[in-house]
Design an enzyme around this catalytic site. Structure first.
Site, PDB file in Angstrom:
ATOM      1  CG  ASN A   9      -1.842  -1.060   1.404  1.00 57.97           C
ATOM      2  OD1 ASN A   9      -2.332  -1.583   0.410  1.00 57.97           O
ATOM      3  ND2 ASN A   9      -2.144  -1.454   2.634  1.00 57.97           N
ATOM      4  CG  ASP A  11       0.966   2.936   4.951  1.00 60.28           C
ATOM      5  OD1 ASP A  11       0.175   2.273   4.249  1.00 60.28           O
ATOM      6  OD2 ASP A  11       1.699   2.429   5.824  1.00 60.28           O
ATOM      7  CB  ALA A  40       5.216  -4.055   0.900  1.00 63.96           C
ATOM      8  CD  GLU A 135      -3.060  -5.175   4.953  1.00 68.60           C
ATOM      9  OE1 GLU A 135      -3.532  -4.272   5.650  1.00 68.60           O
ATOM     10  OE2 GLU A 135      -1.991  -5.057   4.326  1.00 68.60           O
ATOM     11  CG  ASN A 179      -3.726  -8.258  17.103  1.00 70.68           C
ATOM     12  OD1 ASN A 179      -4.688  -9.023  17.246  1.00 70.68           O
ATOM     13  ND2 ASN A 179      -3.826  -7.119  16.442  1.00 70.68           N
ATOM     14  CG  LEU A 215       0.522 -10.439  24.104  1.00 69.27           C
ATOM     15  CD1 LEU A 215       0.856 -11.223  25.371  1.00 69.27           C
ATOM     16  CD2 LEU A 215      -0.995 -10.372  23.906  1.00 69.27           C
ATOM     17  CG  ASP A 240       4.543   5.435  14.166  1.00 70.54           C
ATOM     18  OD1 ASP A 240       4.741   4.240  13.890  1.00 70.54           O
ATOM     19  OD2 ASP A 240       4.833   6.347  13.386  1.00 70.54           O
ATOM     20  CG  ASP A 246       3.323  -5.233   9.117  1.00 68.89           C
ATOM     21  OD1 ASP A 246       2.531  -6.174   9.332  1.00 68.89           O
ATOM     22  OD2 ASP A 246       2.954  -4.120   8.704  1.00 68.89           O
ATOM     23  N   GLY A 281       6.076   5.822  10.947  1.00 69.45           N
ATOM     24  CA  GLY A 281       5.506   5.029   9.859  1.00 69.45           C
ATOM     25  C   GLY A 281       5.890   3.567   9.937  1.00 69.45           C
TER      26      GLY A 281
HETATM   27  O1  RIB Z   1       0.639  -3.019   9.594  1.00 68.14           O
HETATM   28  C1  RIB Z   1       0.719  -1.704   9.125  1.00 68.14           C
HETATM   29  C2  RIB Z   1       0.196  -1.629   7.713  1.00 68.14           C
HETATM   30  O2  RIB Z   1      -1.174  -1.926   7.712  1.00 68.14           O
HETATM   31  C3  RIB Z   1       0.308  -0.263   7.095  1.00 68.14           C
HETATM   32  O3  RIB Z   1       1.520  -0.081   6.405  1.00 68.14           O
HETATM   33  C4  RIB Z   1      -0.919  -0.195   6.203  1.00 68.14           C
HETATM   34  O4  RIB Z   1      -0.617  -0.107   4.848  1.00 68.14           O
HETATM   35  C5  RIB Z   1      -1.738  -1.430   6.532  1.00 68.14           C
HETATM   36  O5  RIB Z   1      -1.599  -2.393   5.583  1.00 68.14           O
END
Ligand code: RIB
Length: 301
Positions: A9, A11, A40, A135, A179, A215, A240, A246, A281
């Protein structure tokens, strides 16, 4: 080799004082446009973790596509199996509050056209790992899992969000990563509802698939063949938490790929997730191998 079959994506990230409640409008001073998408992001983190990584997914023919993939190019991820489609590149709309917590809405776009047939030429086999998330279409991910399992590869599925996870493919999955709320949801799908995520992970493991629950500030729990491991959270200063899960998945699979056992990989995944929270990010921190080993070493002292 790690093959990530997943989403990509662009963001759009806005910082606000407090996350909006349903029906509420909140304002932030500005916004940033960054690469994202769980697939990604995980491929990026796996490559930084030192693994030979192939990303398979779908983007549009718009300018957002290259922007969303640029970090992966820089990290050395193989993008030769990414397809360009007429649908728009996926986009995520993210608000982050003062504590670093976030809310995300995703417009899937081209991600729903990602085709598991793109995996066929990659030669997945024993020693390789297929890493999936929720996703893409659940059917596409299930088909990819079945292909990798039949080829003898390890299959790791991050069921985020759970709507992209088909519980009937659990037997093709070696390790499920979730999670807290996803753990409860998956246990319900399996017909073993539990009141807390630890018990849910134990039930999933008892059903035949090892389960890892991330967690946040409470660390990570892993169940494997009836044995429980717990990794405490690393002390870091959070910018953040976007993409922390990920980075965990990328760092965890990269460690498995390097030959670490379940416990060593949990530790390194947790360190990668922590490192990712120290920058803005989904790909703002530095979950690279050196940073991960520094955190792991500092904890061991
Ligand atoms: O896990 C974070 C991701 O979730 C973001 O980068 C957003 O694109 C969503 O897919």
């Amino acid at each position: 080799m790690i093959v990530v079959f997943g989403s990509v994506n662009v963001d759009f990230v806005t910082r606000v004082a407090a996350l909006p409640a349903p029906g509420e409008t909140v304002s932030g001073p500005s916004y940033a446009v960054m690469g994202g998408g769980k697939g990604a992001n995980q491929a990026w983190a796996a490559a930084l973790g030192g693994a030979r990584t192939v990303f398979v997914g779908a983007v549009g023919r718009d300018p957002f596509a290259d922007m969303a993939l640029a970090d992966l190019v820089a990290a050395g991820v193989d993008l030769s199996a990414v397809t360009r489609t007429d649908a728009p590149t996926g986009a995520a709309f993210i608000t982050v509050d003062e504590a670093g917590e976030n809310m995300i809405a995703v417009a899937s776009g081209a991600n729903l056209l990602a085709d598991p047939a793109s995996l066929l030429g990659l030669g997945l086999g024993p020693g390789d790992t297929l890493l999936l998330q929720g996703e893409l279409s659940a059917a596409a991910s299930a088909s990819a899992a079945a292909h990798a399992k039949a080829a003898g590869a390890r299959v790791v599925f991050n069921a985020a969000p759970v709507s992209g996870f088909d519980a009937s493919c659990l037997s093709d999955i070696d390790i499920l990563v979730v999670n807290a709320s996803e753990a409860l949801a998956v246990a319900r799908l399996l017909g073993t509802p539990e009141a807390d995520p630890d018990a849910a992970a134990r039930a999933i493991d008892a059903a035949g698939t090892a389960c890892v629950v991330t967690l946040g500030g409470e660390g990570v729990i892993g169940w494997w063949s009836g044995v429980r491991r717990k990794v405490e959270a690393f002390p870091i200063s959070v910018v953040d938490t976007i993409g922390a899960g990920d980075a965990f998945c990328g760092g965890f699979t990269a460690a498995l790929d390097r030959g670490y056992g379940f416990s060593g990989a949990l530790l390194r995944g947790a360190a990668a997730g922590a490192a990712a929270c120290t920058g803005p990010g989904a790909r703002g921190g530095s979950p690279d191998r050196a940073s991960v080993e520094r955190l792991v070493g500092a904890t061991a002292l």
